[in-house]
Design an enzyme around this catalytic site. Structure first.
Site, PDB file in Angstrom:
ATOM      1  N   ASN A   1      -6.693   6.363   3.958  1.00 27.80           N
ATOM      2  CA  ASN A   1      -8.106   6.644   3.743  1.00 27.80           C
ATOM      3  C   ASN A   1      -8.485   8.108   3.949  1.00 27.80           C
ATOM      4  O   ASN A   1      -9.619   8.497   3.686  1.00 27.80           O
ATOM      5  CB  ASN A   1      -8.969   5.765   4.650  1.00 27.80           C
ATOM      6  CG  ASN A   1      -8.788   4.294   4.346  1.00 27.80           C
ATOM      7  OD1 ASN A   1      -8.109   3.915   3.391  1.00 27.80           O
ATOM      8  ND2 ASN A   1      -9.384   3.446   5.160  1.00 27.80           N
TER       9      ASN A   1
ATOM     10  N   ASP B   1      -0.907   2.349  -5.325  1.00 28.38           N
ATOM     11  CA  ASP B   1      -0.942   0.915  -5.618  1.00 28.38           C
ATOM     12  C   ASP B   1      -2.247   0.564  -6.317  1.00 28.38           C
ATOM     13  O   ASP B   1      -3.260   1.221  -6.126  1.00 28.38           O
ATOM     14  CB  ASP B   1      -0.801   0.108  -4.319  1.00 28.38           C
ATOM     15  CG  ASP B   1      -1.907   0.416  -3.310  1.00 28.38           C
ATOM     16  OD1 ASP B   1      -2.026   1.592  -2.908  1.00 28.38           O
ATOM     17  OD2 ASP B   1      -2.657  -0.501  -2.937  1.00 28.38           O
TER      18      ASP B   1
ATOM     19  N   HIS C   1       0.820  -1.208   0.000  1.00 26.98           N
ATOM     20  CA  HIS C   1       0.000   0.000   0.000  1.00 26.98           C
ATOM     21  C   HIS C   1       0.861   1.268   0.000  1.00 26.98           C
ATOM     22  O   HIS C   1       0.344   2.354  -0.209  1.00 26.98           O
ATOM     23  CB  HIS C   1      -0.894  -0.019   1.240  1.00 26.98           C
ATOM     24  CG  HIS C   1      -2.330   0.344   0.994  1.00 26.98           C
ATOM     25  ND1 HIS C   1      -2.933   0.330  -0.244  1.00 26.98           N
ATOM     26  CD2 HIS C   1      -3.297   0.748   1.866  1.00 26.98           C
ATOM     27  CE1 HIS C   1      -4.202   0.698  -0.127  1.00 26.98           C
ATOM     28  NE2 HIS C   1      -4.440   0.968   1.139  1.00 26.98           N
TER      29      HIS C   1
ATOM     30  N   ASN D   1      -9.509   3.305  -1.259  1.00 27.17           N
ATOM     31  CA  ASN D   1     -10.047   4.322  -0.361  1.00 27.17           C
ATOM     32  C   ASN D   1      -9.259   5.627  -0.388  1.00 27.17           C
ATOM     33  O   ASN D   1      -9.831   6.704  -0.178  1.00 27.17           O
ATOM     34  CB  ASN D   1     -10.139   3.782   1.067  1.00 27.17           C
ATOM     35  CG  ASN D   1     -11.219   2.732   1.197  1.00 27.17           C
ATOM     36  OD1 ASN D   1     -12.248   2.813   0.531  1.00 27.17           O
ATOM     37  ND2 ASN D   1     -10.990   1.741   2.030  1.00 27.17           N
TER      38      ASN D   1
END
Length: 191
Positions: free
Chosen positions: A72, A97, A25, A118
């Site tokens: 997020n 990613d 991530h 997100n």
């Protein structure tokens, strides 16, 4: 030379802290580190809820931003930077990613959906739709129930080497995006 005198903003998406440093991530943060090294940026400075660095690429003023509010909640720090430095969406490039691309494959696109990412959802909510993106393929674990643990797991050693090579290509061809030669940039990312 760039086609505009307006500054550029390159955003790497990731999560702050050493725990997340090598997670799939966090490839956006890794990309910004590679870009910083390529353009001799020595440090990122804490600015509000981000780490920010500045450089010049082909004469253009370019900001490198790592939002620090976790993936997020990436949109607010990006919006703050855009507003403070008067940067329009056409001059924003976000690196993140992408589960839906094969590992190591990179794709340049403008706008489009979030595909469940997100960080991208939050960016779109705060900043608008039509920013540039580099989607960095990390593969899909095969089962949607495993996505969260997969993106929050470290790259393997062989994967890290491939990531490094791909990000080196991205950084070394970034000038093509700055001068608005997006076709050449996309072709370079495919090599």
């Amino acid at each position: 030379m760039p086609v505009t005198s307006e500054p550029f903003l390159i955003v790497g998406l990731g999560n702050p802290g050493s725990t997340y440093a090598l997670h799939r991530h966090n490839v956006g943060f890794m990309a910004l580190d590679e870009i910083a090294a390529c353009f001799n940026v020595t440090e990122f400075k804490a600015k509000k809820s981000s780490l920010l660095a500045e450089t010049r690429i082909d004469g253009a003023r370019v900001f490198l931003l790592k939002p620090l509010l976790y993936m997020n909640c990436s949109g607010k720090p990006v919006r703050q930077c855009m507003d403070y430095y008067t940067i329009g969406l056409d001059n924003v490039l976000v690196i993140h990613d992408e589960l839906d691309l094969p590992f190591g494959q990179m794709q340049l696109k403008k706008g489009g959906g979030s595909a469940g990412h997100n960080g991208i959802k939050d960016l779109k909510a705060h900043c608008g739709e039509d920013f540039w993106r580099i989607r960095f393929g990390i593969d899909h674990p095969g089962d949607s129930a495993h996505v969260s643990s997969y993106v929050l797991s470290n790259f393997s050693k062989p994967e890290i080497n491939r990531v490094g090579s791909a990000l080196d290509t991205l950084a070394s061809h970034l000038t093509e995006w700055i001068i608005n030669d997006t076709h050449s940039f996309q072709q370079s990312l495919k090599k």
